[in-house]
Design a protein around this motif. Structure first.
Motif, PDB file in Angstrom:
ATOM      1  N   THR A 173       0.938  -1.197   0.157  1.00  0.00           N
ATOM      2  CA  THR A 173      -0.061  -0.046  -0.137  1.00  0.00           C
ATOM      3  C   THR A 173       0.814   1.097  -0.062  1.00  0.00           C
ATOM      4  O   THR A 173       1.965   1.235   0.362  1.00  0.00           O
ATOM      5  CB  THR A 173      -0.704  -0.038   1.436  1.00  0.00           C
ATOM      6  OG1 THR A 173      -0.021  -0.010   2.594  1.00  0.00           O
ATOM      7  CG2 THR A 173      -1.763  -1.018   1.282  1.00  0.00           C
ATOM      8  N   ASP A 174       0.367   2.403  -0.392  1.00  0.00           N
ATOM      9  CA  ASP A 174       0.925   3.751  -0.250  1.00  0.00           C
ATOM     10  C   ASP A 174       1.211   3.808   1.392  1.00  0.00           C
ATOM     11  O   ASP A 174       0.386   3.091   2.137  1.00  0.00           O
ATOM     12  CB  ASP A 174       0.000   4.728  -0.783  1.00  0.00           C
ATOM     13  CG  ASP A 174      -0.287   4.397  -2.277  1.00  0.00           C
ATOM     14  OD1 ASP A 174       0.663   4.339  -3.073  1.00  0.00           O
ATOM     15  OD2 ASP A 174      -1.412   4.545  -2.741  1.00  0.00           O
ATOM     16  N   PHE A 219       1.742   7.493   2.824  1.00  0.00           N
ATOM     17  CA  PHE A 219       1.406   8.845   3.166  1.00  0.00           C
ATOM     18  C   PHE A 219       0.252   9.260   2.704  1.00  0.00           C
ATOM     19  O   PHE A 219      -0.487  10.409   3.208  1.00  0.00           O
ATOM     20  CB  PHE A 219       2.522   9.669   2.606  1.00  0.00           C
ATOM     21  CG  PHE A 219       3.883   9.551   3.247  1.00  0.00           C
ATOM     22  CD1 PHE A 219       4.483   9.828   4.567  1.00  0.00           C
ATOM     23  CD2 PHE A 219       4.878   8.619   2.510  1.00  0.00           C
ATOM     24  CE1 PHE A 219       5.600   9.543   4.865  1.00  0.00           C
ATOM     25  CE2 PHE A 219       6.068   8.271   2.899  1.00  0.00           C
ATOM     26  CZ  PHE A 219       6.501   8.582   4.195  1.00  0.00           C
ATOM     27  N   GLU A 220      -0.349   8.848   1.787  1.00  0.00           N
ATOM     28  CA  GLU A 220      -1.624   9.228   1.028  1.00  0.00           C
ATOM     29  C   GLU A 220      -2.654   9.203   2.165  1.00  0.00           C
ATOM     30  O   GLU A 220      -2.734   7.972   2.801  1.00  0.00           O
ATOM     31  CB  GLU A 220      -1.948   8.757  -0.268  1.00  0.00           C
ATOM     32  CG  GLU A 220      -1.219   8.910  -1.156  1.00  0.00           C
ATOM     33  CD  GLU A 220       0.328   8.674  -1.099  1.00  0.00           C
ATOM     34  OE1 GLU A 220       0.763   7.591  -0.326  1.00  0.00           O
ATOM     35  OE2 GLU A 220       1.371   9.233  -1.643  1.00  0.00           O
ATOM     36  N   PHE A 228      -7.496   7.673  -6.380  1.00  0.00           N
ATOM     37  CA  PHE A 228      -6.303   7.457  -7.471  1.00  0.00           C
ATOM     38  C   PHE A 228      -6.349   6.438  -8.338  1.00  0.00           C
ATOM     39  O   PHE A 228      -6.241   6.553  -9.569  1.00  0.00           O
ATOM     40  CB  PHE A 228      -5.132   7.425  -6.610  1.00  0.00           C
ATOM     41  CG  PHE A 228      -3.837   6.824  -7.407  1.00  0.00           C
ATOM     42  CD1 PHE A 228      -3.171   7.851  -8.305  1.00  0.00           C
ATOM     43  CD2 PHE A 228      -3.267   5.697  -7.252  1.00  0.00           C
ATOM     44  CE1 PHE A 228      -2.208   7.413  -9.120  1.00  0.00           C
ATOM     45  CE2 PHE A 228      -2.297   5.172  -8.053  1.00  0.00           C
ATOM     46  CZ  PHE A 228      -1.868   6.287  -9.108  1.00  0.00           C
ATOM     47  N   THR A 229      -6.882   5.268  -7.816  1.00  0.00           N
ATOM     48  CA  THR A 229      -6.866   4.040  -8.345  1.00  0.00           C
ATOM     49  C   THR A 229      -8.033   4.214  -9.377  1.00  0.00           C
ATOM     50  O   THR A 229      -7.972   3.878 -10.619  1.00  0.00           O
ATOM     51  CB  THR A 229      -7.216   2.891  -7.630  1.00  0.00           C
ATOM     52  OG1 THR A 229      -6.414   2.573  -6.532  1.00  0.00           O
ATOM     53  CG2 THR A 229      -7.439   1.383  -8.489  1.00  0.00           C
ATOM     54  N   LYS A 232      -9.763  -0.195  -3.412  1.00  0.00           N
ATOM     55  CA  LYS A 232      -8.885   0.162  -4.642  1.00  0.00           C
ATOM     56  C   LYS A 232      -9.468  -0.628  -5.609  1.00  0.00           C
ATOM     57  O   LYS A 232      -9.753  -0.119  -6.827  1.00  0.00           O
ATOM     58  CB  LYS A 232      -7.322   0.295  -4.553  1.00  0.00           C
ATOM     59  CG  LYS A 232      -6.732   1.412  -3.573  1.00  0.00           C
ATOM     60  CD  LYS A 232      -5.363   0.880  -3.392  1.00  0.00           C
ATOM     61  CE  LYS A 232      -4.313   2.292  -3.198  1.00  0.00           C
ATOM     62  NZ  LYS A 232      -4.057   2.885  -4.368  1.00  0.00           N
TER      63      LYS A 232
END
Ligand SMILES: Nc1ncnc2c1ncn2[C@@H]1O[C@H](COP(=O)(O)OP(=O)(O)O)[C@@H](O)[C@H]1O
Ligand SMILES: [Mg+2]
Lengths: 315, 253
Positions: free
Chosen positions: A89-90, A92-93, A101-102, A147
């Protein structure tokens, strides 16, 4: 009906020469839940990764939603959502940003109402403004599912979705899969938890050493390969199986206090009735009886432990 | 064309840059200020003019280039290295985006930021030195062209790198020396003949020379050659990127 996933004569040889897939053929139909079972290293992730575009395919033909994954990759990939095996996973988002985003990445215009629904369904709504790195492992896995669902795919891949997740998430996930199926989403999952396949799948494929060794409807697989066991607790101890019964697949156990009769599910009616009649004729009385059906797990273990044809021929 | 996809990558990258605003803007600005104090004011006051330009003004194009190159490379290389490192690259690889769109997103964001930073440094320089820009259009074009080219170069490094050391080694060990030896602080004419010839193999010489021409109308090499060399490097980077996606090098096994 046109299959949602169609794999024909697919091979995959990794750099270094290891052949991970050998002439794989598979068709998965719209709206079905397909479980891909196989031991570690069998090639499940490789197969999924090729269909989703993460790993280069070898020769063979692969189509998703009717589109060739190479020539029409946009349409093919656009119809697929993927929850990979690894927890990547990301950090900081925020949850909301990452999921949005996805959706953008998959070429869909923003639709906050859909993102909201997905987050609520996955109990992530309260966390929508949290950074992903502040979430627990289970929550991160939920983010990955969110996502995958953010762009409303018609085909969903779940690669070992419940490996190492808590009971609550597993239950939520089963619930989610059922709901998605009602909407007509095609779902392909790989799993080690055979109970999961047993509980949810319509069809089951077994892969071993890069080869699909069996594809069958779950119910038919159960009845075809499933064995049943009838146990009779006797009123009186027996020293040996009575002569009239020695032709039957019957054994004496528990120091002669129990008769165990094993039978294939298909012949169940006739066999059990005949046995009970014979016992009546012999005046053997029993206190209690139970039947037990072999689980998918028993079947699976039997299948993967079976030697492959090559191995057999070299002996 | 998956414009939503390009936009998603671009915005993701710009958000990442906003989060690291302090280190990505402040540190190049501070180091540029130091250069101006040391070379522009302290040492520069004792230096004669070069090509009848005061020394403080002479070094501005080179210093802007230095930051521009470093920022382009580090932004673009980090942008693509991070998802590879964390594993989230699977999403980009499984998305219906072409490689041109992926490059547009990542390289576009890195370029944007490098150009903004270049302009900030230019504004900062104004605090120390009075300078004028003879060809503003060409100045800006050079800024953008260089940022695009070196963001592409950074993108390649980010894909090639399989560790943080490799990510930093190219900017540190290759780009910094090339910029310092590329005529930031002197005119190539001032070097002995042999070093002048060697300098012509340094691609940064052409960038700085062309950029300086846009400011003051003077250059070490003809501005046409500068533009040509930059375009050659740009084409080389584009070819490598094309090859990377064609073969899946370090992206798809
Ligand atoms: N990138 C790779 N390079 C070489 N071999 C690989 C690579 N990825 C997987 N393999 C090998 O391919 C086989 C199948 O792996 P995988 O598809 O991950 O199996 P599964 O998901 O069924 O556990 C394994 O033996 C694994 O070691
Ligand atoms: Mg796997």
């Amino acid at each position: 009906m046109q299959p949602d996933i169609s794999v024909k004569h697919l091979n995959k040889i990794y750099e270094g020469g290891f052949q991970a897939l050998k002439d794989v053929n598979l068709e998965i139909y719209p709206g079905e839940i397909f479980a891909l079972l196989g031991p570690n290293g069998a090639g499940k992730t490789t197969l999924i990764s090729i269909i989703c575009g993460i790993v280069n395919p070898g020769d063979g033909e692969v189509k998703a939603a009717g589109y060739d994954i190479r020539k029409q990759y946009r349409k093919a990939r656009g119809s697929i959502g993927l929850v990979p095996q690894e927890l990547n996973t990301d950090s900081f988002e925020t949850v909301w940003d990452a999921v949005s985003f996805t959706r953008g990445l998959f070429g869909k215009p923003p639709k906050p109402s859909h993102i909201e629904k997905v987050l609520k369904d996955l109990s992530l709504w309260d966390k929508r403004n949290n950074r992903i790195m502040s979430l627990s492992g289970g929550m991160k896995r939920r983010v990955m599912i969110a996502k995958a669902l953010s762009h409303e795919p018609r085909i969903l891949f779940l690669d070992e979705p419940t490996a190492g997740v808590d009971v609550e998430l597993r239950r939520d996930m089963w619930e989610m899969v059922r709901k998605l199926r009602e909407n007509g989403t095609t779902i392909i999952l790989t799993t080690h938890y055979i109970e999961e396949a047993e509980e949810m799948a319509d069809r089951i494929g077994v892969i071993r050493q890069g080869q699909i060794i069996l594809v069958e409807e779950k119910d038919r697989l159960m009845s075809k390969l499933g064995k049943k066991e009838l146990r009779l607790q006797l009123q009186q101890k027996l020293d040996q199986v009575p002569g009239e019964l020695t032709l039957e697949p019957i054994e004496l156990s528990n120091d002669g206090w129990e008769l165990v009769y094993t039978f294939d599910s298909q012949q169940q009616q006739a066999g059990v009735a005949r046995l009970l009649r014979t016992l009546g004729d012999l005046e053997i009385e029993y206190r209690d009886l139970q039947t037990r059906e072999s689980s998918l797990e028993d079947i699976f273990v039997g299948l993967v432990n079976e030697q492959s044809p090559q191995e057999r021929s070299t002996e | 064309m998956n414009l939503y996809g390009v936009k998603a990558i671009y915005q993701f990258e710009m958000a990442r840059m906003r989060r690291t605003l302090m280190q990505s803007v402040l540190s190049p600005v501070i180091s540029t200020c130091l250069y101006f104090v040391v070379f522009g004011s302290a040492i520069g006051s004792r230096m004669g003019d070069i090509d009848s330009i005061s020394y403080g003004a002479y070094i501005i194009p080179g210093l802007v280039m230095l930051s521009l190159l470093m920022q382009s490379i580090s932004n673009a290389s980090f942008g693509i290295y991070m998802p590879k490192f964390s594993g989230t690259i699977y999403e980009v690889l499984s998305a219906p985006v072409s490689y041109i769109e992926i490059v547009l997103g990542y390289v576009g964001a890195a370029t944007t930021k490098a150009v903004i930073l270049g302009l900030i440094i230019l504004a900062t320089a104004r605090l120390f030195v009075d300078y004028s820009i003879l060809h503003p259009f060409w100045m800006f074009s050079f800024l953008v062209l260089t940022a695009v080219t070196f963001s592409l170069f950074g993108f390649i490094i980010g894909i090639w790198a399989d560790g943080f050391e490799k990510l930093q080694i190219v900017p540190m060990m290759i780009v910094t020396p090339l910029v310092f030896l590329g005529g930031t602080f002197y005119s190539i004419d001032m070097l002995p003949e042999i070093w002048q010839t060697i300098s012509l193999f340094n691609p940064v010489v052409y960038l700085i020379s062309g950029f300086r021409w846009a400011f003051y109308g003077v250059s070490d090499v003809h501005v046409g050659i500068s533009v040509g060399m930059t375009l050659v490097f740009l084409t080389a980077c584009l070819t490598i990127v094309w090859w990377i996606f064609k073969t899946g090098y370090r992206l798809r096994s």
